[in-house]
Each structure stands twice: as C-alpha cells, then as structure tokens.
Write a protein that holds these residues in place. Structure first.
Motif, mmCIF file in Angstrom:
data_model
loop_
_atom_site.group_PDB
_atom_site.id
_atom_site.type_symbol
_atom_site.label_atom_id
_atom_site.label_comp_id
_atom_site.label_asym_id
_atom_site.label_seq_id
_atom_site.Cartn_x
_atom_site.Cartn_y
_atom_site.Cartn_z
ATOM 1 N N UNK A 139 -32.004 1.098 -33.806
ATOM 2 C CA UNK A 139 -32.794 2.110 -33.103
ATOM 3 C C UNK A 139 -33.456 1.399 -31.928
ATOM 4 N N UNK A 140 -34.020 2.147 -30.982
ATOM 5 C CA UNK A 140 -34.744 1.475 -29.900
ATOM 6 C C UNK A 140 -35.859 0.611 -30.485
ATOM 7 N N UNK A 141 -36.084 -0.565 -29.895
ATOM 8 C CA UNK A 141 -37.078 -1.480 -30.469
ATOM 9 C C UNK A 141 -38.147 -1.882 -29.486
ATOM 10 N N UNK A 142 -38.140 -1.273 -28.301
ATOM 11 C CA UNK A 142 -39.123 -1.670 -27.291
ATOM 12 C C UNK A 142 -39.851 -0.443 -26.761
ATOM 13 N N UNK A 143 -40.147 0.461 -27.684
ATOM 14 C CA UNK A 143 -40.972 1.617 -27.289
ATOM 15 C C UNK A 143 -40.204 2.924 -27.155
ATOM 16 N N UNK A 144 -38.890 2.897 -27.315
ATOM 17 C CA UNK A 144 -38.086 4.109 -27.101
ATOM 18 C C UNK A 144 -38.473 5.265 -28.009
ATOM 19 N N UNK A 145 -38.754 4.978 -29.272
ATOM 20 C CA UNK A 145 -39.089 6.083 -30.180
ATOM 21 C C UNK A 145 -40.503 6.605 -29.923
ATOM 22 N N UNK A 146 -41.285 5.864 -29.145
ATOM 23 C CA UNK A 146 -42.663 6.262 -28.885
ATOM 24 C C UNK A 146 -42.857 6.843 -27.487
ATOM 25 N N UNK A 147 -42.337 6.137 -26.480
ATOM 26 C CA UNK A 147 -42.557 6.625 -25.109
ATOM 27 C C UNK A 147 -41.634 7.802 -24.781
ATOM 28 N N UNK A 148 -40.415 7.800 -25.324
ATOM 29 C CA UNK A 148 -39.470 8.877 -24.974
ATOM 30 C C UNK A 148 -39.976 10.252 -25.425
ATOM 31 N N UNK A 149 -40.402 10.421 -26.703
ATOM 32 C CA UNK A 149 -40.913 11.749 -27.064
ATOM 33 C C UNK A 149 -42.148 12.159 -26.271
ATOM 34 N N UNK A 150 -42.954 11.180 -25.855
ATOM 35 C CA UNK A 150 -44.132 11.537 -25.046
ATOM 36 C C UNK A 150 -43.707 12.094 -23.694
ATOM 37 N N UNK A 155 -37.567 16.881 -29.432
ATOM 38 C CA UNK A 155 -36.169 17.306 -29.575
ATOM 39 C C UNK A 155 -35.215 16.488 -28.718
ATOM 40 N N UNK A 156 -35.548 16.363 -27.434
ATOM 41 C CA UNK A 156 -34.678 15.585 -26.549
ATOM 42 C C UNK A 156 -34.674 14.104 -26.945
ATOM 43 N N UNK A 157 -35.869 13.600 -27.348
ATOM 44 C CA UNK A 157 -35.937 12.191 -27.760
ATOM 45 C C UNK A 157 -35.027 11.981 -28.963
ATOM 46 N N UNK A 158 -35.119 12.878 -29.930
ATOM 47 C CA UNK A 158 -34.307 12.756 -31.139
ATOM 48 C C UNK A 158 -32.823 12.821 -30.778
ATOM 49 N N UNK A 159 -32.483 13.746 -29.895
ATOM 50 C CA UNK A 159 -31.073 13.901 -29.507
ATOM 51 C C UNK A 159 -30.535 12.629 -28.843
ATOM 52 N N UNK A 160 -31.297 12.113 -27.883
ATOM 53 C CA UNK A 160 -30.810 10.930 -27.153
ATOM 54 C C UNK A 160 -30.708 9.722 -28.086
#
Ligand code: COA
Length: 259
Positions: A139-150, A155-160
């Motif tokens: 999974x992303x390890x440098x903030x992707x799961x946190x900054x992307x949904x913000x 929904x889009x974060x989960x999809x990407x």
C-alpha cells in the motif's frame, strides 16, 4: 550540487528542484532523498528564495515512485529506518515556503505522495498519476492513504489505491488531486507565472499562510481559527505589513523585504 537533483535559482525569487534520473523515470532512491533534504535545508535559509518548484527531468516523468530496486531483500526494520531518515514528505510540508509540484509525466506512488505533500499541484493534461503500490503487494507508505482522501475524498482515494489505475492530469484536476491541468506545452509557463506571483509576496506572510492552511488538517475549527488570528495579529508587527498597507494607500507596488 548533486547530479541526481538539479537546483536552480531563477528570476522572481523562485528556486526549481529537478529530480534528475530520467533513465529510471526519476524514481526516488536514497541519493535523491538525501539530495532533496539537503537542498530544502539550504533553500529554507536563503532569503532570496521565496517559493520552490519541484519537477522531474527528461519530459516523461515527474517521479515514477520509490525506486523499486531498493525494495528487493529489504528487511522491515531497514525499510522503516530508511523511510524515517529520508522523510522528504514531512520535510516538504515543514519547509517554510510554498512548494509547487510541476507534474510533467508519470507521477506514481511516492511521486504522487510527494506531489501531495507539496502545497500546490499543476499537472500536464497528459500526465499519468496514480498509486500503483497494490501491484507490488503493498500500500502507499509515504502518506498516500492519508493525504489522498483529504484531497479527493474517500471513494476516489480507495479506488486509486486498490485498483492501482493511472488517471490523466485532466481527470486529476476534475477530482481535486491537482488544482489545474494545462496543455503540456503550457505547463512550465503556467507554473513559472504562478511561482513568480507568489515570489513577489511577503515571505513572512507566505509562511503564516502555509502554516495556517496546514493547521486546518489537524485542528478542530475553533482552535484553527485561534491559530489563524494569532498569526494575523502577529503580522501587524512586520515591516512587510506596514509596506503592503502603505503601498496600497499610495497606489504603488509593494516592495516586501521579509522582515
Ligand atoms: N523504480 C525503479 N525503476 C523504475 C521505476 C521505479 N519506481 N519506474 C520506472 N523505472 C525504470 C524501469 O525499470 C526502467 O528501467 P530499465 O530501463 O533499466 O529497465 C525505466 O525506468 C523505464 O521504465 P519502463 O518500465 O521501461 O517504461 P514504460 O514506459 O514501459 O513504463 C511505467 C512506465 C511508469 C508504467 C513503469 O515503469 C512502472 O510501472 N513503473 C513502476 C511504477 C510504480 O509501481 N511506482 C510505485 C513504486 S512503490
């Protein structure tokens, strides 16, 4: 100057950092992370620089992610230490001046995460942007799961993140992952015009603006509003504020000194 990172000081108090590993689509390895940290530390102290543009060399990529070669045989503790020591994402966010990501091609994984750690993002309409770590069993390890949904919503974060699909710069602008997508031939001009405008502003006010906007992520509204009004009031002590007000009332351009 390191050869994996080109550091340029341009007109209008703008510095440009260009990740320079085009043969690897500017993948982020230890040398790039080290050079970026050193350059940010130098530029933070450079009064002549008020805004930074981050981009990638070679025309095909902004940054195609972390260097996957470094993952092979890496042990968890080694990987954790590597990420802590070379945390360019936090360094960009903590950098006291605005940073603009100029996304000129593949912007993937750690590259997308670095762009999201920047304060603004402008992409070529043809850029290819995504979080493809899932293809590696990661999974992303440098903030992707946190900054992307913000930025784009859950929904889009989960999809990407779960599909690993790439989207165009145009689509990224539509969902708010970047603010603007422009024709590839117009990217540099657009970004430099934006950077030049920001570079003409008071650096103290720029820092206050960056810190206050970022505070909105971690503070409840009432605390954020207090944080903002404390900065706003503090700026009344600066020569730059006196200059800005005097210039407005005298109908001339302000000359901000940064004090
Ligand atoms: N890490 C290390 N090397 C990378 C890289 C990465 N993240 N991304 C690209 N490269 C290297 C390729 O290995 C290749 O090197 P080589 O010529 O020595 O074999 C070179 O860059 C060019 O890439 P290539 O794959 O040949 O180009 P392409 O146009 O066929 O595909 C991509 C481009 C971006 C789709 C493809 O390179 C890719 O999927 N890269 C990985 C993206 C990724 O998963 N990033 C997240 C990592 S956590």
């Amino acid at each position: 100057m390191s050869d994996v990172l080109i550091v340029e000081k341009l007109e209008g108090r703008v510095a440009r950092l260009t990740v320079n590993r085009p043969e690897k689509l500017n993948a982020l390895n230890g040398a790039v992370r080290c050079a970026l940290l050193a350059a940010l530390s130098d530029l933070a102290a450079e009064d002549e620089v008020r805004v930074v543009v981050l981009t990638g060399a070679g025309g095909r990529a902004f940054i195609a992610g972390a260097d996957i070669g470094e993952f092979k045989d890496a042990r968890p503790v080694e990987q954790y230490r590597r990420m802590k020591a070379g945390n360019i994402y936090d360094a960009v966010e903590a950098f006291p001046k605005p940073v603009i990501a100029m996304i000129n091609g593949f912007c993937l994984g750690g590259g997308c995460e670095l762009a999201m750690a920047c304060d603004m993002r402008v992409a070529a309409s043809t850029a290819k942007i995504g979080q493809p770590e899932i293809n590696l069993g990661l999974i992303p390890g440098a903030g992707g799961t946190q900054r992307l949904p913000r930025l784009v919503g859950e929904g889009w974060a989960m999809r990407l993140i779960t599909s690993g699909e790439f989207i165009s710069g145009t689509k990224a602008a539509e969902i708010g992952l970047v603010e603007v997508a422009v024709e590839p031939g117009e990217l540099e001009e657009h970004v430099m015009k934006l950077a030049g405008a920001i570079g003409g502003r008071s650096p103290v006010a720029l820092q206050a603006a960056k810190e206050s906007v970022l505070a909105a992520r971690r503070m409840p509204l009432d605390q954020g509003l207090k944080f903002e009004s404390a900065w706003f009031s503090l700026l009344f002590s600066t020569d730059d504020m006196a200059e800005g007000v005097d210039a407005f009332l005298s109908k001339r351009r302000p000359e901000f000194k940064g004090s």
